[in-house]
Design an enzyme around this catalytic site. Structure first.
Site, short mmCIF file in Angstrom:
data_model
loop_
_atom_site.label_atom_id
_atom_site.label_comp_id
_atom_site.label_asym_id
_atom_site.label_seq_id
_atom_site.Cartn_x
_atom_site.Cartn_y
_atom_site.Cartn_z
N GLU A 44 0.81 -1.22 0.00
CA GLU A 44 0.00 0.00 0.00
C GLU A 44 0.85 1.28 0.00
OE1 GLU A 44 -4.11 -1.58 2.10
OE2 GLU A 44 -2.67 -0.50 3.33
N GLU A 88 -6.74 -7.67 -0.93
CA GLU A 88 -7.23 -7.48 0.43
C GLU A 88 -8.67 -7.03 0.39
OE1 GLU A 88 -5.26 -5.03 3.26
OE2 GLU A 88 -3.25 -5.69 2.65
#
Length: 663
Positions: free
Chosen positions: A150, A306
């Site tokens: 991320e 995710e």
């Protein structure tokens, strides 16, 4: 997808074995097999365990874990672990910790604590990645490299001296001379002229508004600085394992990173998606982000790396997903091009900031509702294995330009209410409601596959990109362009002659004056539509007015126009219309462009219909049963034959292999 991927749809999630006694690992591997898990992400935040000191390494635990997964036939998405530097590294060099625009140096104790320009961090990260690549490149469990995690989460920019020096180097490469920078930045305004690159600093907190072109270049630099870190890691991995693909997990439509540029350096696009179960239209926003992920590599399948099995832990109120919702939303990602459905995380944590974040194996273990859903959905994905690799064909596209997004949301504009996501969302919602699947495209993309091109906003528009759009329309394409477009060039300088700048000829209009609508007010457009937030004093230059303002200072002036251009047409909306008004304008364009939904008969409200290759997905986002039109074939979820209709339960779904592809 690669040498190490099992066949079919990938299923699994993040596994953090360092949080658990080693005797738990064998139990987890056995439960993963029972649940149908095929792929696990390992090592995302394991730097401190892998390298407890500058010159010490502990790979034994990871060796045993990788061997365990290989023995159980579970593939590994191995992370490079560089997202969260360990304490020993942070304390060894002051400049590892990033600095805010106000001069505050952030402290250790969370995650993502690093300055992208700090050489100490860069060297240490490179050393770690090389060690991992040398050790595991040929391991039989390795299927995918997971670079970092991320990028831009928590820290998208750093204002320290290292970053300032890096920014100056970036500017030197971009402009060559300080004279050229002065021209592009317009530094004669407010006596900002520079005599040397060494005089330039990042746009830290200042007494008033900071030069808008400086801020735009800073946004470009920050995206590039993080991308440079990614590319450094990717180059190391490619050297040692050229046949193993790599990804980094995006955070959906994230402002800070130019995903078009990033995707060029991805082997597989992956995303982390966390729609809010409390949001009544959260599934529409999720569809939007899934369409973007599919589009970033030209329609190639992507990975949902995710999502939450139930509740997250970081909202003010963390609502769980009611039974059936995580299945439905996962099928939605599959419908829109995903070839992998993964979650954060496998086993729910007992300590740390995310201990209340849900998991595939919840705190209550195999007795829990969540575990039963985990096992059921794994079995369903095995029945959908043949969907993997199929693609979506869209005939409409939305233009998305990160540089325009950055410039649009600068300061000192006619209205601060013109924000990209708020401008985009109503257009996407209208298309979604009509069953139209869209691709997203970069402003320099090949538009030939599309009959209809939509530009909700292109505030910043390069002349060469405008020519591409105009040529597409001239050759028979159709365009719908939203307000406040074609205003500035790539340097955030106003186009001569006013908006819509280089689209003026194809749209057949010119904006005389921007006319923002005050908060809480609206103006009538046509007989029954209304516009809020924004309007423009528009002058038609060959375009035909479709709707006129019917109240306020602009009453009688054109509000929505259509211009014939070559063999195509171009519509311009000079205002932010309400849902019904916007829908009618888009209906006209869809009809003219002959862009039609998947099904001839519209499904009931709340039922989403998406065609992925030969597979028709029908998804019921309501709490009531729905009788939906369908296409003949076989429902892969039930094995039952489908004719022209299908009954969907609350939060129910069908995945129909259409009759033309029946074996």
């Amino acid at each position: 997808m690669s040498r190490g991927f099992p066949e079919g749809i990938q299923y699994g999630g993040d596994y953090n074995p360092e949080q658990w006694p080693e005797e738990t690992w064998a139990e987890d591997a056995a439960l993963m097999r029972k649940a149908g898990v095929t792929l696990v992400t390992v090592g995302v935040f394991a730097w401190a365990r892998l390298q407890p000191g500058p010159d010490s390494w502990e790979f034994g635990w990871l060796d045993r874990l990788m061997d365990l997964f290989a023995a159980h036939g579970i593939a590994v998405d191995l992370a490079t672990a560089t997202a969260s530097p360990p304490a020993w590294l942070v304390r060894s060099a002051t400049y590892v910790r990033p600095v805010t625009a106000d001069g505050v140096r952030l402290e250790f104790g969370s995650r993502q604590l690093y300055c992208p320009s700090d050489p100490t961090y860069v060297r240490a990260a490179g050393k770690l990645v090389r060690a991992l690549a040398e050790r595991y490149a040929r391991h039989p469990a390795l299927a995918l490299w997971h670079i970092h995690n991320e990028y831009g989460d928590h820290v998208t920019e750093c204002f320290c001296e290292e970053s300032a020096a890096d920014f100056r180097d970036w500017l030197r490469k971009r402009y060559r001379t300080v004279e050229e920078l002065n021209r592009v930045w317009g530094t004669d305004f407010w006596s900002q002229r520079y005599g040397d690159f060494r005089q330039i600093e990042p746009p830290r907190t200042a007494p008033g508004p900071v030069n808008p072109t400086q801020v735009l270049d800073w946004r470009r630099f920050c995206s590039d600085a993080l991308l440079r870190l990614h590319r450094l890691e990717r180059d190391v991995l490619r050297t040692h394992s050229p046949d193993v693909p790599a990804t980094t997990n995006f955070m959906s439509m994230f402002k800070a990173l130019d995903h078009w540029e990033w995707a060029r350096h991805e082997d597989i696009v992956s995303d982390d998606a966390y729609p809010d179960p409390a949001g009544p239209a959260a599934h529409v926003g999720a569809a939007l982000n899934h369409d973007l992920m599919r589009s970033l590599k030209g329609g190639r399948p992507w990975l949902l790396l995710e999502q939450a099995p139930s509740a997250v832990s970081w909202r003010p109120v963390n609502v769980p997903k009611r039974p059936g919702l995580q299945r439905l939303w996962s099928l939605q990602a599959l419908a829109r091009g995903a070839d992998g459905i993964l979650y954060f995380q496998w086993r729910q944590s007992r300590a740390g900031a995310e201990k209340f974040h849900s998991a595939l194996l919840p705190h209550r273990g195999t007795a829990s509702r969540g575990w039963r859903e985990t096992v059921r959905f794994g079995a369903e994905l095995r029945r959908l294995a043949e969907v993997a690799g199929s693609r979506i064909t869209a005939r409409a596209a939305i233009v998305l330009d990160w540089h325009s997004w950055w410039a649009l949301e600068g300061t000192d504009h006619p209205s601060e209410r013109m924000r990209w996501r708020e401008l985009l969302r109503p257009w996407y919602e209208a298309l979604y409601a009509r069953g139209i699947t869209v691709d997203f495209v970069a402003p320099d993309a090949d538009l030939s596959p599309y009959r209809l091109v939509l530009a909700p906003n292109l505030y910043l528009l390069r002349a060469e990109h405008a020519r591409r759009i105009a040529d597409h329309v001239h050759g028979g394409g159709h365009l719908v362009c939203g307000p406040f477009s074609g205003v500035v060039d790539e340097h955030d300088h106003l186009h001569p002659g006013g908006a819509p700048g280089p689209l003026r000829e194809v749209l057949g209009v010119v904006v005389d004056e921007f006319w923002p609508v005050p908060d809480g007010e609206s103006v009538r457009v046509g007989e029954d539509a209304r516009a809020s937030v924004w309007s423009e004093w528009l002058v038609a230059e060959g375009a035909r007015p479709l709707l006129a303002y019917a109240s306020g200072a602009l009453a009688g002036q054109p509000a929505v126009t259509r211009n014939a251009w070559g063999r195509g047409s171009a519509r311009y909306l000079s205002c932010r219309l309400d849902a019904e008004g916007l829908g009618r304008v888009l209906d006209g364009a869809l009809c003219e462009a002959e862009v039609t939904p998947v099904l001839d008969a519209a499904p009931p409200a709340g039922v989403e219909a998406v065609r992925r290759g030969p597979y028709l997905f029908l998804l019921n986002h309501t709490d009531r049963e729905a009788d939906s039109p369908a296409l003949p074939g076989t429902d892969l979820l039930t094995g039952e034959q489908v004719h022209d209709r299908v009954q969907l339960g609350p939060l129910g779904a069908a995945v129909v292999r259409t009759v033309s592809t029946e074996r």
